[in-house]
Design an enzyme around this catalytic site. Structure first.
Site, PDB file in Angstrom:
ATOM      1  N   ARG A 122      12.779  11.541   6.313  1.00 30.07           N
ATOM      2  CA  ARG A 122      11.514  12.284   6.434  1.00 30.07           C
ATOM      3  C   ARG A 122      11.180  13.107   5.198  1.00 30.07           C
ATOM      4  O   ARG A 122      10.417  14.062   5.256  1.00 30.07           O
ATOM      5  CB  ARG A 122      11.505  13.187   7.657  1.00 30.07           C
ATOM      6  N   LYS A 144       1.129  10.432  -6.251  1.00 27.11           N
ATOM      7  CA  LYS A 144       0.789   9.188  -5.547  1.00 27.11           C
ATOM      8  C   LYS A 144       1.992   8.269  -5.616  1.00 27.11           C
ATOM      9  O   LYS A 144       2.483   7.967  -6.700  1.00 27.11           O
ATOM     10  CB  LYS A 144      -0.416   8.500  -6.205  1.00 27.11           C
ATOM     11  N   GLU A 186      -5.087   4.368 -20.473  1.00 28.62           N
ATOM     12  CA  GLU A 186      -5.169   5.512 -19.558  1.00 28.62           C
ATOM     13  C   GLU A 186      -5.351   6.818 -20.342  1.00 28.62           C
ATOM     14  O   GLU A 186      -5.870   7.787 -19.810  1.00 28.62           O
ATOM     15  CB  GLU A 186      -3.927   5.585 -18.662  1.00 28.62           C
ATOM     16  N   LYS A 228      -4.949  15.624 -16.128  1.00 30.93           N
ATOM     17  CA  LYS A 228      -4.563  15.104 -14.823  1.00 30.93           C
ATOM     18  C   LYS A 228      -4.106  16.242 -13.920  1.00 30.93           C
ATOM     19  O   LYS A 228      -4.469  16.307 -12.736  1.00 30.93           O
ATOM     20  CB  LYS A 228      -3.466  14.040 -14.952  1.00 30.93           C
ATOM     21  N   GLU A 238      -7.431  13.333  -3.172  1.00 29.47           N
ATOM     22  CA  GLU A 238      -8.589  12.507  -3.551  1.00 29.47           C
ATOM     23  C   GLU A 238      -9.720  12.540  -2.526  1.00 29.47           C
ATOM     24  O   GLU A 238     -10.212  11.512  -2.066  1.00 29.47           O
ATOM     25  CB  GLU A 238      -8.137  11.063  -3.832  1.00 29.47           C
ATOM     26  N   ARG A 242     -10.722  13.834  -7.784  1.00 32.79           N
ATOM     27  CA  ARG A 242      -9.590  13.018  -8.257  1.00 32.79           C
ATOM     28  C   ARG A 242     -10.002  11.559  -8.475  1.00 32.79           C
ATOM     29  O   ARG A 242      -9.417  10.853  -9.293  1.00 32.79           O
ATOM     30  CB  ARG A 242      -8.405  13.108  -7.287  1.00 32.79           C
ATOM     31  N   ASN A 246     -10.055   7.160 -11.471  1.00 36.79           N
ATOM     32  CA  ASN A 246     -10.177   5.713 -11.255  1.00 36.79           C
ATOM     33  C   ASN A 246     -11.236   5.082 -12.166  1.00 36.79           C
ATOM     34  O   ASN A 246     -11.631   3.931 -11.947  1.00 36.79           O
ATOM     35  CB  ASN A 246     -10.523   5.415  -9.799  1.00 36.79           C
ATOM     36  N   HIS A 249     -11.298   1.370 -12.913  1.00 37.14           N
ATOM     37  CA  HIS A 249     -10.349   0.718 -12.015  1.00 37.14           C
ATOM     38  C   HIS A 249     -10.991  -0.266 -11.041  1.00 37.14           C
ATOM     39  O   HIS A 249     -10.340  -1.203 -10.611  1.00 37.14           O
ATOM     40  CB  HIS A 249      -9.537   1.757 -11.233  1.00 37.14           C
ATOM     41  N   HIS A 253      -9.609  -3.684 -11.406  1.00 40.45           N
ATOM     42  CA  HIS A 253      -8.808  -4.186 -10.304  1.00 40.45           C
ATOM     43  C   HIS A 253      -9.237  -5.610  -9.927  1.00 40.45           C
ATOM     44  O   HIS A 253      -8.407  -6.471  -9.616  1.00 40.45           O
ATOM     45  CB  HIS A 253      -8.952  -3.241  -9.102  1.00 40.45           C
ATOM     46  N   HIS A 267      -1.926  -4.017 -16.056  1.00 39.24           N
ATOM     47  CA  HIS A 267      -2.799  -3.045 -15.400  1.00 39.24           C
ATOM     48  C   HIS A 267      -3.625  -2.258 -16.431  1.00 39.24           C
ATOM     49  O   HIS A 267      -4.849  -2.143 -16.308  1.00 39.24           O
ATOM     50  CB  HIS A 267      -1.960  -2.095 -14.550  1.00 39.24           C
TER      51      HIS A 267
HETATM   52  N1  GLY Z   1      -3.875   7.159 -10.996  1.00 38.31           N
HETATM   53  C1  GLY Z   1      -4.908   7.803 -10.295  1.00 38.31           C
HETATM   54  C2  GLY Z   1      -4.475   9.032  -9.560  1.00 38.31           C
HETATM   55  O1  GLY Z   1      -3.354   9.456  -9.716  1.00 38.31           O
HETATM   56  O2  GLY Z   1      -5.250   9.581  -8.829  1.00 38.31           O
END
Ligand code: GLY
Length: 370
Positions: A122, A144, A186, A228, A238, A242, A246, A249, A253, A267
């Protein structure tokens, strides 16, 4: 010089430490978080072969026991099967709360080990030691974590913040050129999404960053992480801002999905082309000037990255298949397409309810086939 960027999330706040020589300091920096003086290192065989001895020496010098789980390199380990395997190996080590997981590798290792740490008993603490430029400026920061499923990438995961991130710039010396460029996509993203001054600095300094010139590299990584950290602190899960991270993306994607999420198109390369497409689409919608779109494109191309669909694959893409991927993307909400578009360089915004027909026409104009 060592810099430290704070990610301000209340009691889950942590530091991202950026600089040379950090692997040698890993033991003393991690020890305060390892209450039972034991860490399980999760890594991949390539990273371990290159830098494992250095990390082990540092951890052991600080009195930390550090069993290692080295996985095969590659995206395939971000799967339910490998999550089960990794969890089993952590259980076999009798890892408990009070111990730590150390994710030592690129984005794949960070995402998988972070998710395993999120669900193991957990939730157990973890530390990120990212070894690619992409992981240092993006995936290791912000909590993430995820695995892929046959239906798509990163579809099963959790927000689980690390206790510490150590971004050792020396480790990037062994990063293959192509991976370095992919990570740079990035970096340029931060300039394009929200910091025109940084974008201009990158226009002038991309060659130095890509050549891993220490001062330039340190500034590029630190400014990216600062941005960031600031965005994540404001919108951890998000709900709004946030999503700006993207940028590029949704287009990217779709290209990545069509090329099979592998070596054919990395990527970062898909995000590079995606950002150029997002700016050209913004210009086509009258949101930003054509000049700005050209300038964004030039900065991406100058780093040796793709800026069009044709740059990523000789064979044309099919419009409807690209649209299908965009609709399936987890960023699509209630059937409407959501894109990160721009009103100018450094002025990205979340555009909801984007007209699918406008995207269709744009993709045709960009060379996709009907
Ligand atoms: N890579 C996008 C984020 O961390 O929100």
């Amino acid at each position: 010089m060592i810099r430290s960027v704070a990610v301000g999330l209340g009691e889950r706040s942590y530091e991202v430490v950026i600089g040379p020589g950090l692997l040698d300091q890993a033991g003393e920096r991690i020890a305060p978080f390892a209450r039972r003086r034991r860490v399980a290192i999760v890594t991949d065989e390539t990273v371990w072969g290159l830098h494992g001895a250095q990390l082990t020496a540092s951890l052991e010098a600080a009195g930390l026991a550090c069993p290692v789980i080295a996985l095969p390199p590659g995206e395939q380990t971000k799967s339910f099967e490998w999550l089960a395997e990794l969890s089993d190996r952590l259980l076999a080590l009798a890892l408990d709360r009070g111990d730590l997981v150390v994710a030592f590798g690129g984005g794949v290792v960070g995402d998988l080990a972070g998710f395993a740490a999120a669900v193991y008993k957990r939730g157990i603490d973890f530390v990120q030691i990212p070894t690619t430029l992409l992981a240092q400026v993006d995936s290791s920061v912000g909590g993430k974590t995820a695995i892929d499923t046959p239906r798509g990438k990163n579809l099963v995961g959790a927000f689980h913040q690390p206790r510490l991130v150590l971004a050792d710039l020396d480790v990037l010396a062994t990063l293959p050129e192509r991976q370095m460029r992919a990570g740079y996509a990035e970096v340029v993203k931060y300039g394009l999404l929200g910091d025109f001054d940084f974008f201009q600095w990158l226009e002038a300094n991309a060659p130095a960053v890509l050549a891993r010139e220490p001062q330039a590299l340190a500034h590029a990584v630190a400014r990216s992480v600062e941005m960031k950290a600031e965005i994540v602190a404001e919108d951890e899960t998000e709900q709004g801002r946030r999503a700006l991270l993207n940028l590029g993306h949704t287009f990217g994607h779709a290209l990545e999905a069509e090329t099979g999420f592998g070596e054919a198109l990395l990527h970062g390369e898909s995000v590079a082309a995606g950002q150029a497409l997002a700016f050209r689409f913004s210009a086509a919608q009258g949101l930003c000037t054509t000049q700005d779109a050209h300038r964004a494109e030039a900065a991406i191309r100058a780093a040796g990255l793709p800026t069009s669909m044709a740059d990523t694959r000789a064979q044309p893409y099919a419009v409807e298949r690209l649209l299908e991927h965009m609709a399936q993307d987890k960023k699509a909400e209630g059937g409407a397409l959501t894109f990160i578009l721009a009103r100018g360089l450094g002025q990205a915004f979340v555009a909801r309810n984007v007209d699918v027909n406008a995207v269709r026409e744009f993709l045709k104009a960009e060379g996709a086939e009907t």
